[in-house]
Design a protein around this motif. Structure first.
Motif, PDB file in Angstrom:
ATOM      1  N   LEU A 287     -53.298 -10.041  13.863  1.00 28.61           N
ATOM      2  CA  LEU A 287     -52.666  -8.742  14.502  1.00 28.61           C
ATOM      3  C   LEU A 287     -51.416  -8.523  13.476  1.00 28.61           C
ATOM      4  O   LEU A 287     -50.435  -9.437  13.238  1.00 28.61           O
ATOM      5  CB  LEU A 287     -51.799  -9.005  15.826  1.00 28.61           C
ATOM      6  N   ASP A 288     -51.391  -7.522  12.842  1.00 27.52           N
ATOM      7  CA  ASP A 288     -50.300  -7.093  11.743  1.00 27.52           C
ATOM      8  C   ASP A 288     -49.173  -6.182  12.181  1.00 27.52           C
ATOM      9  O   ASP A 288     -49.550  -5.141  13.160  1.00 27.52           O
ATOM     10  CB  ASP A 288     -51.033  -6.366  10.550  1.00 27.52           C
ATOM     11  N   HIS A 289     -47.918  -6.390  11.994  1.00 23.95           N
ATOM     12  CA  HIS A 289     -46.835  -5.474  12.236  1.00 23.95           C
ATOM     13  C   HIS A 289     -46.070  -5.205  11.079  1.00 23.95           C
ATOM     14  O   HIS A 289     -45.457  -6.213  10.810  1.00 23.95           O
ATOM     15  CB  HIS A 289     -46.000  -5.902  13.696  1.00 23.95           C
ATOM     16  N   PRO A 290     -46.054  -4.029  10.666  1.00 18.47           N
ATOM     17  CA  PRO A 290     -45.440  -3.697   9.515  1.00 18.47           C
ATOM     18  C   PRO A 290     -43.950  -3.586   9.775  1.00 18.47           C
ATOM     19  O   PRO A 290     -43.443  -3.448  11.014  1.00 18.47           O
ATOM     20  CB  PRO A 290     -45.928  -2.386   9.126  1.00 18.47           C
ATOM     21  N   ARG A 291     -43.079  -3.860   8.707  1.00 16.86           N
ATOM     22  CA  ARG A 291     -41.749  -3.569   9.011  1.00 16.86           C
ATOM     23  C   ARG A 291     -41.524  -2.345   9.229  1.00 16.86           C
ATOM     24  O   ARG A 291     -42.177  -1.324   8.929  1.00 16.86           O
ATOM     25  CB  ARG A 291     -40.873  -4.090   7.643  1.00 16.86           C
ATOM     26  N   SER A 292     -40.208  -2.096   9.799  1.00 18.95           N
ATOM     27  CA  SER A 292     -39.878  -0.797  10.017  1.00 18.95           C
ATOM     28  C   SER A 292     -39.771   0.348   8.953  1.00 18.95           C
ATOM     29  O   SER A 292     -39.340  -0.019   7.628  1.00 18.95           O
ATOM     30  CB  SER A 292     -38.417  -0.751  10.752  1.00 18.95           C
TER      31      SER A 292
ATOM     32  N   ASP B  85     -58.475  -2.290   9.637  1.00 26.28           N
ATOM     33  CA  ASP B  85     -57.218  -1.830  10.142  1.00 26.28           C
ATOM     34  C   ASP B  85     -56.165  -2.809  10.203  1.00 26.28           C
ATOM     35  O   ASP B  85     -56.531  -4.083   9.845  1.00 26.28           O
ATOM     36  CB  ASP B  85     -57.483  -1.169  11.676  1.00 26.28           C
ATOM     37  N   GLN B  86     -55.293  -2.492  10.949  1.00 23.78           N
ATOM     38  CA  GLN B  86     -54.155  -3.570  11.091  1.00 23.78           C
ATOM     39  C   GLN B  86     -54.433  -4.677  11.974  1.00 23.78           C
ATOM     40  O   GLN B  86     -53.851  -5.895  11.786  1.00 23.78           O
ATOM     41  CB  GLN B  86     -52.866  -3.026  11.335  1.00 23.78           C
TER      42      GLN B  86
ATOM     43  N   VAL C 211     -61.671  -3.058  15.176  1.00 18.10           N
ATOM     44  CA  VAL C 211     -60.449  -2.968  14.607  1.00 18.10           C
ATOM     45  C   VAL C 211     -59.763  -1.825  15.257  1.00 18.10           C
ATOM     46  O   VAL C 211     -60.249  -1.104  15.806  1.00 18.10           O
ATOM     47  CB  VAL C 211     -60.745  -2.691  12.896  1.00 18.10           C
ATOM     48  N   PHE C 212     -58.247  -2.064  15.312  1.00 15.60           N
ATOM     49  CA  PHE C 212     -57.554  -1.151  15.865  1.00 15.60           C
ATOM     50  C   PHE C 212     -56.206  -1.221  15.456  1.00 15.60           C
ATOM     51  O   PHE C 212     -55.673  -1.994  14.883  1.00 15.60           O
ATOM     52  CB  PHE C 212     -57.594  -1.242  17.531  1.00 15.60           C
ATOM     53  N   ARG C 213     -55.371   0.246  15.694  1.00 19.41           N
ATOM     54  CA  ARG C 213     -54.123   0.257  14.954  1.00 19.41           C
ATOM     55  C   ARG C 213     -53.031   0.006  16.214  1.00 19.41           C
ATOM     56  O   ARG C 213     -52.153  -0.752  15.548  1.00 19.41           O
ATOM     57  CB  ARG C 213     -54.169   1.764  14.545  1.00 19.41           C
ATOM     58  N   ASP C 214     -53.293   0.517  17.322  1.00 22.28           N
ATOM     59  CA  ASP C 214     -52.083   0.030  18.562  1.00 22.28           C
ATOM     60  C   ASP C 214     -52.655  -1.116  19.034  1.00 22.28           C
ATOM     61  O   ASP C 214     -53.812  -1.312  19.497  1.00 22.28           O
ATOM     62  CB  ASP C 214     -52.237   1.409  19.391  1.00 22.28           C
TER      63      ASP C 214
END
Lengths: 410, 544
Positions: free
Chosen positions: A297-302, A330-331, A359-362
């Motif tokens: 699970l990726d979370h990009p910086r703001s 995906d992320q 894969v999924f974004r949210d």
């Protein structure tokens, strides 16, 4: 020409018997003695056939051991064989090892390899694996990779097989890693490193280059590539009997990594990874149910995004086997693999398997709905502690795929 | 009538005729029974120049024995037996329990000529750090050299006990085996010789250090008091020539004139190996030694390395497959594949009690005719019922107390484990006897007393059958030149293990030979009686 034993014994016996009989009574002992005296005139060492001679030559010169043992080979050099990365094709190279130098503390390793598809990899590893009674490990490494035919289908679960493109991915990584084994089976690790990346035009003429089909919106990081300061903390709990060919036990891994974009400040992100493997053994290990759940699970910086070339993918020989490599990207990724394995022969395990994942974004899509899936059958040629050759045949909605790999799937 | 080497002639008549015609026509034909029959000793110690050392590649040995048909495939009686079907003493074999009862002391002592390494400081003279069973060679204060082998940490006492126990059994059964002693020592009793070397996995020799010895010892089982238990295997006298094969002959050994696949002691070895679960009964665990005496030399043939017998797999408990299936077998493999693993091999579910000092050994699932070594053995595949009978008869000569006494030489610290091992061996012994003694005539121990031929039925002797079955007896004269039975002299019946000898035989001239054919059901045995010096002796036995 190798003579059949009867062809030697029989005529000797007849000649000897008749000769002696002509002189009178023949005792059993005399007959045997004469047979042996006759043979003593035609003594010759046994001859070996060519295959046996070659195998003995290899055995005496320890060819197999030289190829397998770090630091052995020929003055420390050994051939390096096998795929560099998924999709690279079979690679050839050379490896140089110097284990147990510096008073048995340091293992040195240098390697270089390339494949017919012009994938290249070079690395240097300085490893201290035996510190503090083998409880602490320190590693410094440098690696360069050039992978000119990486596949890209676009982002998300709804991409099409026909959208295949390829790109060149190149990176150079410098890394320091430290690990601690406080108790048996538990390993705590950390990494700190520098990652330099580059993306260019793909060289696979069968498909368009990603650089010409996609843009920054549909492939973040395509227009410019960053350098990253990368750090990671992870923990592994490993109760498997043999990591290379597990029949019982479990493996758990939890890790968190940070990719800090230090040059462009556009592509920084954090990554949470978790993996669970469970092995249930039946009938004294002759049947195994193997289950793996893996997620990233990726979370990009703001205000930043995860570059497409660093996003996790799904598809290929190690996860969703009914789909080609890098099919989905995906992320966020999750995959579940279930295998029923059985021992067909001491050197061959077979498996019936099913894979499912997406894969999924949210993060809200982190559930078991809308999973891609496949089923298949596998042949795993092995020795007790490891699988050395695997053939998996899997079928999904996108067709049937066959993989031949020199490693186990999990 | 087939006897030593005679089978060679009978097997290939065309070749014999061709050769015979080329030779002198005045040559007289050989007699079936010679004046020195039955021989007790095969003098195969004629001087032969030292043969070349032989090496065998493990992979090739497996491959050729699994996928090729080696050796002479004719279905022939063993060629090295005497006219009574016995195996004469030779460089391969010495009759012990097969010919006479052995005392308990003899069984327990086995091949040992001493008491093992002398007490005191042992000097390590060379090491073997690689391979399945690492160890090292020591010289004791007397200068005698022994190779030390150890137990795995997972199974203390297992491999060392198996090695010594099986050594005693194989010695009693007649084979040449090394002297193996169980020893216990403290690492502080060892000194490394400055000239000692160790061969690493690349075959390179390097000086052996104390640290390397201690590192090796750190990986083996220890006793509770900190000492280390090992098997000390005494160096065999002579020059090691490498292993022998279970087929063919050594071309540079003048005494080796019988194809190995037709030697009874190698065919019957199958039965002994099944009893002791010696699945590793292949060429790699044999050794030829060139022994010299007074300027004369010959080859002596040994069996070695019994660490993988009984329930031991040397470095761990024996796995479930050994003894039950070859390393490669097509049928069960394809059955497993085609049923997607639903079909399980029967031996997978065999249960074994938890005795680390024994490993995996049992007697309930064991079937004497279904037992299998690691991979096919040519001599084993040539075994005929008569060979198996010869072997089974010997196995049955071990009484229950004999078995227990030999098992005690393994010095297992757990009395329950020791008792279990002995009971398994006894049960397997009985299964072997019950099966193989039924495959051919079980009449044995033929002897002439007071004008009668007496015999036993081994099935009755060992309790597998209640009654001595009446035997139909046919009598005839035997032509020792033509090998034909002539002039039938009537029929009678043998009851209670006795046949009175006919008067015409008792009154015949010296050199006369009579044949008594005893039969009951599908099995029969022919006994050849010869008048010599006024006495009747049993010159030949042929079982069917």
């Amino acid at each position: 020409m190798k003579r059949h034993p009867v062809a030697i014994v029989l005529p000797l016996f007849v000649i000897v018997s008749c000769t002696l009989c002509a002189g009178g009574e023949l005792t059993r002992e005399a007959e045997l003695r004469a047979l042996r005296e006759e043979k003593s005139r035609v003594l010759a060492p046994d001859r070996r056939n060519r295959i046996e001679s070659v195998l003995l030559w290899m055995q005496e010169r320890k060819i197999k051991e030289r190829l397998e043992t770090p630091g052995a080979g020929f003055k420390g050099f050994r051939p390096k064989l096998g795929g560099l990365s998924t999709g690279s094709g079979f690679a050839f190279g050379v490896q140089f090892d110097r284990p147990r130098t510096w008073s048995d503390r340091l293992d040195l390793s240098f390697s270089a390899a390339a494949s017919p598809r012009k994938y290249q990899s070079y690395d240097a590893i300085f490893d201290f694996p035996r510190l503090l009674h083998q409880r602490v490990r320190l590693t410094a490494s440098m690696r360069y990779r050039n992978m000119p035919q990486e596949d890209y289908f676009g982002l998300g679960p709804d991409t099409s097989k026909g959208d295949r493109s390829d790109y060149l991915y190149e990176d150079t990584a410098y890394e320091l890693a430290a690990g601690l084994r406080p108790i048996p089976h538990l390993f705590l690790g950390s990494r700190l490193g520098w990652l330099h990346t580059n993306v260019g035009e793909g060289t696979d003429r069968r498909f368009p280059s990603t650089t010409s089909v996609f843009d920054e919106k549909t492939a973040p990081g395509l227009s410019q590539q960053a350098d990253f300061l990368r750090g990671e903390l992870f923990a592994e709990l490993d109760y498997r009997d043999f990591a290379g060919n597990p029949h019982r036990g479990a493996y758990y891994r939890l890790g968190y990594a940070i990719f800090d974009d230090v040059t462009l400040h556009r592509y920084g992100f954090g990554r949470l990874e978790a993996e669970v493997q469970q092995y249930l053994s039946f009938n004294h290990g002759h049947r195994v149910i193997a289950l793996r759940f893996s997620t990233s699970l990726d979370h990009p910086r703001s205000g930043q995004s995860v570059p497409f070339y660093l996003q996790r993918t799904l598809g290929g020989s190690n996860d969703l086997r009914g789909f080609r490599e890098f099919r989905f990207r995906d992320q966020n990724v999750m995959v579940i693999n279930l295998e029923y394995r059985w021992e067909a022969w001491i050197g061959l395990d077979m498996a019936l398997f099913a894979d499912a994942g997406k894969v999924f974004r949210d993060r809200s899509d982190f559930d078991l709905r809308n999973l891609e899936s496949d089923v298949g059958i596998g042949f795993r040629f092995n020795v007790e502690k490891g699988v050395f050759w695997r053939i998996d045949i899997a079928r999904s909605r996108e067709g049937t795929r066959v993989f031949m790999k020199f490693n186990h799937v999990f | 009538m087939t006897t030593l080497v005679t089978n060679v002639r009978r097997r290939s008549r065309a070749t014999v005729m061709t050769l015979a015609m080329a030779l002198s026509a005045s040559a007289a034909p050989a007699e079936v029974f010679r004046s020195d029959d039955p021989i007790r000793v095969d003098r195969d110690d004629l001087h032969t120049p030292k043969p070349q050392k032989r090496k065998i590649n493990d992979y090739w040995d497996f491959f050729e024995n699994t996928f090729f048909l080696r050796g002479d495939r004719s279905d022939t009686r063993a060629l090295n037996i005497n006219t009574r079907g016995e195996v004469p003493d030779s460089s391969w074999y010495t009759n012990r329990i097969g010919w006479r009862p052995m005392t308990r002391d003899e069984l327990v002592r086995g091949p040992d000529t001493g008491s093992g390494p002398a007490a005191g400081i042992w000097t390590v003279v060379s090491g073997k750090s690689q391979g399945i069973s690492p160890g090292f060679t020591i010289a004791d204060p007397r200068g005698d050299q022994y190779f030390l082998k150890f137990d795995p940490k997972s199974n203390p006492e297992m491999a060392t006990a198996a090695e010594v126990i099986s050594t005693k059994f194989f010695y009693a059964l007649g084979y040449n085996v090394p002297e193996n002693y169980i020893v216990a020592f403290h690492p502080s009793n060892l000194r490394v010789d400055p000239g000692a070397t160790v061969e690493n996995q690349l075959g390179e020799k390097a000086p052996l250090t104390t640290e390397q010895v201690l590192e090796l010892l750190a990986g083996v089982a220890r006793m509770r008091d900190g000492r280390i238990r090992a098997v000390a295997s005494k160096r065999i006298a002579g020059a090691n020539l490498g292993p022998f094969k279970f087929y063919g002959m050594r071309g540079d050994d003048a005494n080796d004139v019988i194809p190995h696949e037709h030697r009874r002691e190698l065919r019957g070895y199958y039965v002994f190996c099944s009893w002791l679960n010696h699945d590793d009964s292949r060429s790699i665990n044999t050794s030829d030694f060139y022994v010299t005496s007074g300027g004369s030399g010959f080859v002596k043939h040994y069996l070695i390395d019994f660490g993988s017998t009984l329930g031991s797999g040397s470095v761990a408990a024996q796995k479930r497959r050994p003894g039950n299936e070859y390393l490669w077998e097509a049928r069960p493999t394809f059955a497993s594949i085609s049923t997607l693993g639903m079909w399980l091999r029967p031996w997978v579910m065999v249960t074994y009690p938890d005795h680390p000092g024994i490993g995996r050994f049992e007697a309930d699932f064991f079937q004497p005719d279904r037992w299998k070594p690691e991979y096919p053995n040519v001599s084993f595949s040539r075994m005929l019922p008569e060979d198996a009978f010869w072997a089974a008869r010997q196995v049955m000569r071990f009484t229950d107390d004999d078995v227990r006494a030999v098992v005690r030489t393994g010095k297992l610290s757990d009395p329950e484990a020791e008792s279990y091992l002995a009971s398994c061996l006894i049960k397997r012994r009985d299964k072997i006897g019950s099966y193989w003694l039924r495959q051919i005539s079980a009449l044995d121990n033929f002897r002439i007393e007071s004008g009668s031929l007496f015999f036993d039925n081994l099935l009755v002797t060992h309790g597998f059958s209640q009654n001595m079955i009446e035997q139909a007896v046919k009598l005839a004269l035997f032509d020792n030149v033509s090998g034909e039975r002539m002039d039938p002299r009537g029929e009678t019946v043998a009851t209670g293990g006795r046949v009175p000898l006919p008067s015409w035989l008792l009154e015949s001239n010296d050199g006369s030979i009579a044949v008594l054919h005893l039969s009951a059901g599908p099995h029969s045995v022919s006994i050849f009686l010869r008048k010599t010096g006024g006495e009747i002796d049993i010159v030949g036995i042929e079982r069917h």
